[in-house]
Design a protein around this motif. Structure first.
Motif, PDB file in Angstrom:
ATOM      1  N   GLN A  49       0.865  -1.326  -0.607  1.00  0.00           N
ATOM      2  CA  GLN A  49      -0.117   0.222   0.462  1.00  0.00           C
ATOM      3  C   GLN A  49       0.789   1.230  -0.136  1.00  0.00           C
ATOM      4  O   GLN A  49       1.243   1.728  -0.819  1.00  0.00           O
ATOM      5  CB  GLN A  49      -0.863  -0.424   0.985  1.00  0.00           C
ATOM      6  CG  GLN A  49      -1.868   0.872   0.933  1.00  0.00           C
ATOM      7  CD  GLN A  49      -2.912   0.606   0.095  1.00  0.00           C
ATOM      8  OE1 GLN A  49      -3.187  -0.320  -0.355  1.00  0.00           O
ATOM      9  NE2 GLN A  49      -3.074   1.518  -0.574  1.00  0.00           N
ATOM     10  N   CYS A  50       1.700   1.947   1.165  1.00  0.00           N
ATOM     11  CA  CYS A  50       2.244   2.529   0.877  1.00  0.00           C
ATOM     12  C   CYS A  50       4.003   2.337   1.004  1.00  0.00           C
ATOM     13  O   CYS A  50       4.767   2.865   0.515  1.00  0.00           O
ATOM     14  CB  CYS A  50       2.244   3.180   2.111  1.00  0.00           C
ATOM     15  SG  CYS A  50       2.940   2.627   3.945  1.00  0.00           S
ATOM     16  N   GLY A  51       4.043   1.079   1.587  1.00  0.00           N
ATOM     17  CA  GLY A  51       4.846   0.668   0.637  1.00  0.00           C
ATOM     18  C   GLY A  51       5.873   0.281   1.822  1.00  0.00           C
ATOM     19  O   GLY A  51       7.538  -0.231   2.388  1.00  0.00           O
ATOM     20  N   TYR A  52       5.973   1.155   3.310  1.00  0.00           N
ATOM     21  CA  TYR A  52       7.070   1.011   4.247  1.00  0.00           C
ATOM     22  C   TYR A  52       7.446   0.062   4.990  1.00  0.00           C
ATOM     23  O   TYR A  52       8.679   0.076   5.379  1.00  0.00           O
ATOM     24  CB  TYR A  52       6.179   2.388   5.528  1.00  0.00           C
ATOM     25  CG  TYR A  52       7.176   2.570   7.104  1.00  0.00           C
ATOM     26  CD1 TYR A  52       8.414   3.818   6.487  1.00  0.00           C
ATOM     27  CD2 TYR A  52       6.635   2.481   7.751  1.00  0.00           C
ATOM     28  CE1 TYR A  52       8.582   3.642   7.304  1.00  0.00           C
ATOM     29  CE2 TYR A  52       7.826   1.789   9.052  1.00  0.00           C
ATOM     30  CZ  TYR A  52       8.518   2.943   8.681  1.00  0.00           C
ATOM     31  OH  TYR A  52       9.376   3.219   9.161  1.00  0.00           O
ATOM     32  N   CYS A  53       6.480  -0.894   5.657  1.00  0.00           N
ATOM     33  CA  CYS A  53       6.912  -2.401   5.490  1.00  0.00           C
ATOM     34  C   CYS A  53       7.415  -2.753   4.931  1.00  0.00           C
ATOM     35  O   CYS A  53       7.914  -3.893   5.182  1.00  0.00           O
ATOM     36  CB  CYS A  53       5.570  -2.711   6.962  1.00  0.00           C
ATOM     37  SG  CYS A  53       4.480  -3.123   5.696  1.00  0.00           S
ATOM     38  N   GLN A  54       7.580  -2.978   3.652  1.00  0.00           N
ATOM     39  CA  GLN A  54       6.959  -4.224   2.649  1.00  0.00           C
ATOM     40  C   GLN A  54       8.276  -4.973   2.193  1.00  0.00           C
ATOM     41  O   GLN A  54       8.239  -6.261   2.648  1.00  0.00           O
ATOM     42  CB  GLN A  54       6.456  -3.349   1.338  1.00  0.00           C
ATOM     43  CG  GLN A  54       4.981  -3.230   1.592  1.00  0.00           C
ATOM     44  CD  GLN A  54       4.189  -4.105   1.959  1.00  0.00           C
ATOM     45  OE1 GLN A  54       4.378  -5.110   1.343  1.00  0.00           O
ATOM     46  NE2 GLN A  54       2.977  -4.329   3.048  1.00  0.00           N
ATOM     47  N   CYS A  85       1.891  -4.123   9.879  1.00  0.00           N
ATOM     48  CA  CYS A  85       1.380  -2.723   8.654  1.00  0.00           C
ATOM     49  C   CYS A  85       0.210  -2.224   9.140  1.00  0.00           C
ATOM     50  O   CYS A  85      -0.260  -2.143   9.085  1.00  0.00           O
ATOM     51  CB  CYS A  85       1.200  -3.898   7.478  1.00  0.00           C
ATOM     52  SG  CYS A  85       0.897  -3.287   6.094  1.00  0.00           S
ATOM     53  N   ARG A  86       1.002  -0.812   9.319  1.00  0.00           N
ATOM     54  CA  ARG A  86      -0.272   0.489   9.359  1.00  0.00           C
ATOM     55  C   ARG A  86      -1.478  -0.073   7.828  1.00  0.00           C
ATOM     56  O   ARG A  86      -2.692   0.404   8.125  1.00  0.00           O
ATOM     57  CB  ARG A  86       0.525   1.469   9.413  1.00  0.00           C
ATOM     58  CG  ARG A  86       1.521   1.577  10.748  1.00  0.00           C
ATOM     59  CD  ARG A  86       2.735   3.013  10.600  1.00  0.00           C
ATOM     60  NE  ARG A  86       2.199   3.799  11.669  1.00  0.00           N
ATOM     61  CZ  ARG A  86       2.083   4.981  12.091  1.00  0.00           C
ATOM     62  NH1 ARG A  86       2.939   4.805  11.515  1.00  0.00           N
ATOM     63  NH2 ARG A  86       1.305   5.112  12.689  1.00  0.00           N
ATOM     64  N   CYS A  87      -1.278  -0.604   7.503  1.00  0.00           N
ATOM     65  CA  CYS A  87      -1.390  -0.193   6.599  1.00  0.00           C
ATOM     66  C   CYS A  87      -3.337  -1.918   5.709  1.00  0.00           C
ATOM     67  O   CYS A  87      -3.556  -1.421   5.160  1.00  0.00           O
ATOM     68  CB  CYS A  87      -1.259   0.153   4.346  1.00  0.00           C
ATOM     69  SG  CYS A  87      -0.508   1.609   4.053  1.00  0.00           S
ATOM     70  N   THR A  89      -1.797  -4.232   5.022  1.00  0.00           N
ATOM     71  CA  THR A  89      -1.680  -5.857   3.721  1.00  0.00           C
ATOM     72  C   THR A  89      -1.503  -6.997   4.368  1.00  0.00           C
ATOM     73  O   THR A  89      -1.454  -7.909   2.847  1.00  0.00           O
ATOM     74  CB  THR A  89      -0.919  -4.896   2.657  1.00  0.00           C
ATOM     75  OG1 THR A  89       0.281  -5.069   3.235  1.00  0.00           O
ATOM     76  CG2 THR A  89      -1.320  -3.544   2.378  1.00  0.00           C
TER      77      THR A  89
HETATM   78 FE1  FES Z   1       1.469   0.560   4.772  1.00  0.00          FE
HETATM   79 FE2  FES Z   1       2.535  -1.529   5.210  1.00  0.00          FE
HETATM   80  S1  FES Z   1       2.665  -1.396   3.321  1.00  0.00           S
HETATM   81  S2  FES Z   1       2.783   0.438   6.154  1.00  0.00           S
END
Ligand code: FES
Length: 110
Positions: A49-54, A85-87, A89
């Motif tokens: 999603q945002c990619g931060y955790c990926q 994962c805050r989003c 996913t």
């Molecule tokens: Fe956004 Fe995991 S994709 S925090």
């Protein structure tokens, strides 16, 4: 998450002194051509999603698939625990790990 001597560790809480003179592998080192089954599965299923955790999610999954070629949902949930994962996913991550496991079983990789 990075691999420290092949073990998945949370880089955010690992002291640099622990990594000194050790083998550290980040997402950039997972494959030379970005063609690891996990990377392919992540793209195919549009996991981020945002990619931060990926990158951390993928590195944790890589250790799981190295040790378990056919993980169940419960195996995946246990191995991925702590990777927030805050989003939200998580379901796509689980699906991608199953897909990557299937890909690696077909080519006998990892
Ligand atoms: Fe956004 Fe995991 S994709 S925090």
């Amino acid at each position: 998450v990075v691999h420290l001597n092949g073990e998945a560790v949370f880089s955010c809480v690992t002291k640099v002194s622990r990594a000194a003179d050790q083998k550290v592998v980040t997402i950039e080192g997972l494959s030379e051509k970005n063609d690891h089954p996990l990377q392919k599965a992540w793209i195919e299923l549009d996991v981020p999603q945002c990619g931060y955790c990926q990158s951390g999610q993928i590195m944790s999954a890589a250790v799981l698939l190295r040790e378990n070629k056919n993980p169940t949902d419960a195996d995946i949930d246990a191995a991925m625990a702590g990777n927030i994962c805050r989003c939200g996913t998580y379901l796509r991550i689980r699906s991608a790990i199953h897909l990557a496991a299937e890909m690696q079983r077909k080519v006998g990789r990892m």
